[in-house]
Motif scaffolding. Structure first.
Motif, short mmCIF file in Angstrom:
data_model
loop_
_atom_site.label_atom_id
_atom_site.label_comp_id
_atom_site.label_asym_id
_atom_site.label_seq_id
_atom_site.Cartn_x
_atom_site.Cartn_y
_atom_site.Cartn_z
N LEU A 229 26.10 -49.37 37.77
CA LEU A 229 27.30 -49.11 36.97
C LEU A 229 28.37 -48.34 37.74
O LEU A 229 29.37 -47.94 37.15
N GLY A 230 28.14 -48.11 39.02
CA GLY A 230 29.13 -47.42 39.83
C GLY A 230 29.27 -45.95 39.48
O GLY A 230 30.36 -45.37 39.62
N LEU A 231 28.18 -45.32 39.04
CA LEU A 231 28.21 -43.90 38.68
C LEU A 231 27.71 -43.05 39.83
O LEU A 231 26.88 -43.49 40.63
N LEU A 232 28.18 -41.81 39.90
CA LEU A 232 27.66 -40.87 40.87
C LEU A 232 26.22 -40.54 40.49
O LEU A 232 25.92 -40.26 39.33
N ASP A 233 25.33 -40.54 41.47
CA ASP A 233 23.92 -40.29 41.17
C ASP A 233 23.40 -39.04 41.88
O ASP A 233 22.20 -38.86 42.06
N ASP A 234 24.32 -38.15 42.31
CA ASP A 234 23.86 -36.97 43.03
C ASP A 234 23.20 -35.95 42.10
O ASP A 234 22.49 -35.06 42.56
N ALA A 235 23.44 -36.07 40.80
CA ALA A 235 22.83 -35.16 39.82
C ALA A 235 22.20 -35.99 38.72
O ALA A 235 22.81 -36.23 37.68
N PRO A 236 20.99 -36.50 38.94
CA PRO A 236 20.37 -37.40 37.97
C PRO A 236 20.21 -36.76 36.60
O PRO A 236 19.64 -35.69 36.45
N GLY A 237 20.74 -37.43 35.59
CA GLY A 237 20.70 -36.88 34.23
C GLY A 237 19.31 -36.73 33.68
O GLY A 237 18.99 -35.75 33.02
N LEU A 238 18.44 -37.73 33.94
CA LEU A 238 17.09 -37.67 33.38
C LEU A 238 16.32 -36.49 33.94
O LEU A 238 15.60 -35.80 33.21
N ALA A 239 16.45 -36.21 35.23
CA ALA A 239 15.76 -35.07 35.82
C ALA A 239 16.22 -33.77 35.20
O ALA A 239 15.43 -32.86 34.94
N ALA A 240 17.52 -33.67 34.92
CA ALA A 240 18.06 -32.43 34.34
C ALA A 240 17.54 -32.20 32.93
O ALA A 240 17.11 -31.09 32.59
N VAL A 241 17.57 -33.23 32.09
CA VAL A 241 17.12 -33.02 30.71
C VAL A 241 15.60 -32.89 30.63
O VAL A 241 15.07 -32.21 29.76
N THR A 242 14.89 -33.53 31.56
CA THR A 242 13.44 -33.37 31.61
C THR A 242 13.08 -31.94 31.99
O THR A 242 12.14 -31.35 31.43
N ARG A 243 13.83 -31.37 32.92
CA ARG A 243 13.60 -29.98 33.30
C ARG A 243 13.85 -29.05 32.11
O ARG A 243 13.09 -28.11 31.86
N ALA A 244 14.91 -29.32 31.35
CA ALA A 244 15.19 -28.51 30.15
C ALA A 244 14.08 -28.67 29.13
O ALA A 244 13.66 -27.70 28.48
N ALA A 245 13.58 -29.89 28.96
CA ALA A 245 12.51 -30.13 27.99
C ALA A 245 11.24 -29.39 28.40
O ALA A 245 10.52 -28.85 27.55
N ALA A 246 10.95 -29.35 29.70
CA ALA A 246 9.74 -28.68 30.17
C ALA A 246 9.77 -27.20 29.88
O ALA A 246 8.72 -26.57 29.69
N HIS A 247 10.98 -26.62 29.81
CA HIS A 247 11.10 -25.18 29.56
C HIS A 247 11.50 -24.88 28.12
O HIS A 247 11.82 -23.75 27.79
N GLY A 248 11.49 -25.90 27.27
CA GLY A 248 11.74 -25.69 25.86
C GLY A 248 13.19 -25.42 25.51
O GLY A 248 13.47 -24.88 24.43
N SER A 249 14.14 -25.82 26.35
CA SER A 249 15.54 -25.52 26.10
C SER A 249 16.40 -26.76 25.89
O SER A 249 17.64 -26.67 25.92
#
Length: 454
Positions: A229-249
């Protein structure tokens, strides 16, 4: 040794008071191990040294994965909450009970109440118990927030959204999983319909009726949705929200901020930038993300990786991270599983074997399966390609209702060059029409399953 056996991992001066309370006459509990950290707690749980774990909410290393491992060992988890570790965060980690302030009676009640369900601790979601709750609605993820980043997704909702999850899976060999995930999500979100119909009133009617869709790139081997889709992938969204989910936030504003909108209505959670980053997507946290996205989008389509093995079955350390954990979590969470295979001799053979692998997947997969043969063309299977593909899958895989998607190399290449979905770039393509029909089939499959859930 009678009563409830307790593993105690409480920090600071409160530990002495907790141990004395649990070991007092008539308490009905016995502290069998005093653990200094999460590693020692997990080892004691794996050894069967206790039935209930009493932990400080701010215990270093206490996250969704650690709580999941305790529950997998048959241990219920009671947490001591405070201002640093509020009940809402502890709930998100999956603990069974929260004692918000130290009180001997409340503490003993929480430990005793956790015990009867200990034998079933690995089945389903925990029954959360809150003791000493001060009255604030800790279950409201938007309490005190302005919904920033959610736009019109939640603005007019009268009731919480309960969206559906569709997992798109297929065997190795690039059968078209990512294309199918993107185009199916676009069709479910009404992108192509909005562009094919003309007239202002009709466009407004389509936009009103269209549902919100989200694509999640959970392929841990070759994530490509962002590049597609021609999006920047330097900050993967799934990794970020998964990290938040792992810490309950993880909350809805956080989820929305990490899932940008493309094409007007399609949200995207981009995948990991390199395959070596797969440990950032533990199954226990991905499960939370896939449950939470149901509140954000009417339809969530997950682009899965090709392999299904549970890696830890091949290792001595049974708690090793799973390379395919994200895919297995998506398959387990899905209301519908779309199985994609390439419509050529090699692709059909892989699809037949893939369907066998899917039946033996090491997690429960309750979603209905919809089989898709992609890029159907005469040049690879001879004259009457549709009939040839149907006959092969019926004969070798027992699939009588395969969904066929024709080939449109020029249209797909143009969409790839423009960084858009085919529904946006070529709404009149026969492939777009085929994915619209697939979307209708998915809707019908979900609708048919609704009475069984009531």
């Amino acid at each position: 040794m009678g009563g409830v056996t307790v593993l105690c991992a409480v920090r600071g001066a409160a530990e002495t008071d907790v141990v004395l309370a649990l070991g007092g006459p008539g308490s009905g509990a016995t502290v069998t191990r005093r653990c200094g950290d999460v590693a020692e707690l997990l080892a004691a749980a794996a050894a069967g040294a206790g039935a209930v774990a009493l932990v400080s909410g701010d215990l270093p290393g206490l996250d969704r994965e650690a709580v999941g491992r305790l529950r997998a060992a048959g241990v219920r988890v009671v947490a001591l909450g405070d201002d640093v570790a509020p009940a809402a965060r502890l709930h998100a980690l999956g603990v069974d009970a929260v004692v918000e302030r130290f009180d001997e009676a409340l503490l003993l009640a929480a430990v005793r109440d956790a015990m009867p369900a200990a034998a079933a601790s690995t089945a389903g979601a925990p029954d959360v118990l809150v003791l000493g709750h001060g009255g604030q609605d800790a279950d409201d993820p938007l309490a005190g927030q302005d919904g920033i980043g959610l736009g019109d997704v939640l603005a007019d909702d009268a009731a919480p959204r309960r969206g559906r999850v569709v997992a798109v899976w297929g065997p190795v060999g690039a059968p078209g999983r990512t294309t199918t995930a993107l185009e199916l999500a676009a069709a479910l979100g009404g992108l192509s319909r909005g562009r094919r119909r003309h007239g202002r009133a009709r466009r407004e009617a389509v936009a009103t009726a269209a549902e919100h869709a989200l694509v999640v790139d959970a392929d841990t081997y070759g994530a490509s949705v962002a590049a597609r889709l021609g999006l920047l992938d330097d900050a993967p969204g799934l990794a970020a929200v998964t990290r938040a989910a792992a810490h309950g936030s993880l909350d809805l504003p956080t989820l929305a901020r990490h899932s940008p909108v493309v094409g007007g209505r399609l949200r995207v959670l981009t995948g990991i930038t390199r395959a070596a980053r797969w440990p950032e997507l533990p199954a226990s946290a991905v499960e939370v993300v896939l449950e939470r996205v149901r509140e954000l989008a009417d339809w969530t389509v997950v682009d899965c990786g090709p392999l299904l093995e549970a890696d830890e079955l091949l290792m001595y350390d049974t708690h090793a991270p799973q390379r395919n954990g994200a895919t297995l979590a998506a398959l387990q969470a899905a209301d519908v599983v779309v199985v994609v295979g390439a419509a050529d001799p090699v692709g059909i053979q892989r699809l037949v074997r893939g369907l066998e692998d899917l039946r033996e997947v090491p997690v429960p997969v309750a979603g209905e399966r919809v089989v898709v043969a992609n890029r159907v063309r005469a040049s690879t299977v001879g004259s009457r390609p549709e009939a040839a593909v149907r006959d092969a899958l019926a004969r070798y895989a027992g699939v009588d209702a395969v969904h066929l998607v024709p080939d449109d190399a020029a249209g797909l290449d143009a969409a790839l060059l423009a960084g858009r979905t085919l529904a946006e770039e070529a709404p009149g393509s026969p492939v777009t029409a085929a994915f619209e029909a697939l979307a209708e089939r998915v809707r019908a499959t979900v609708a048919a399953a609704v009475p069984a859930e009531v």
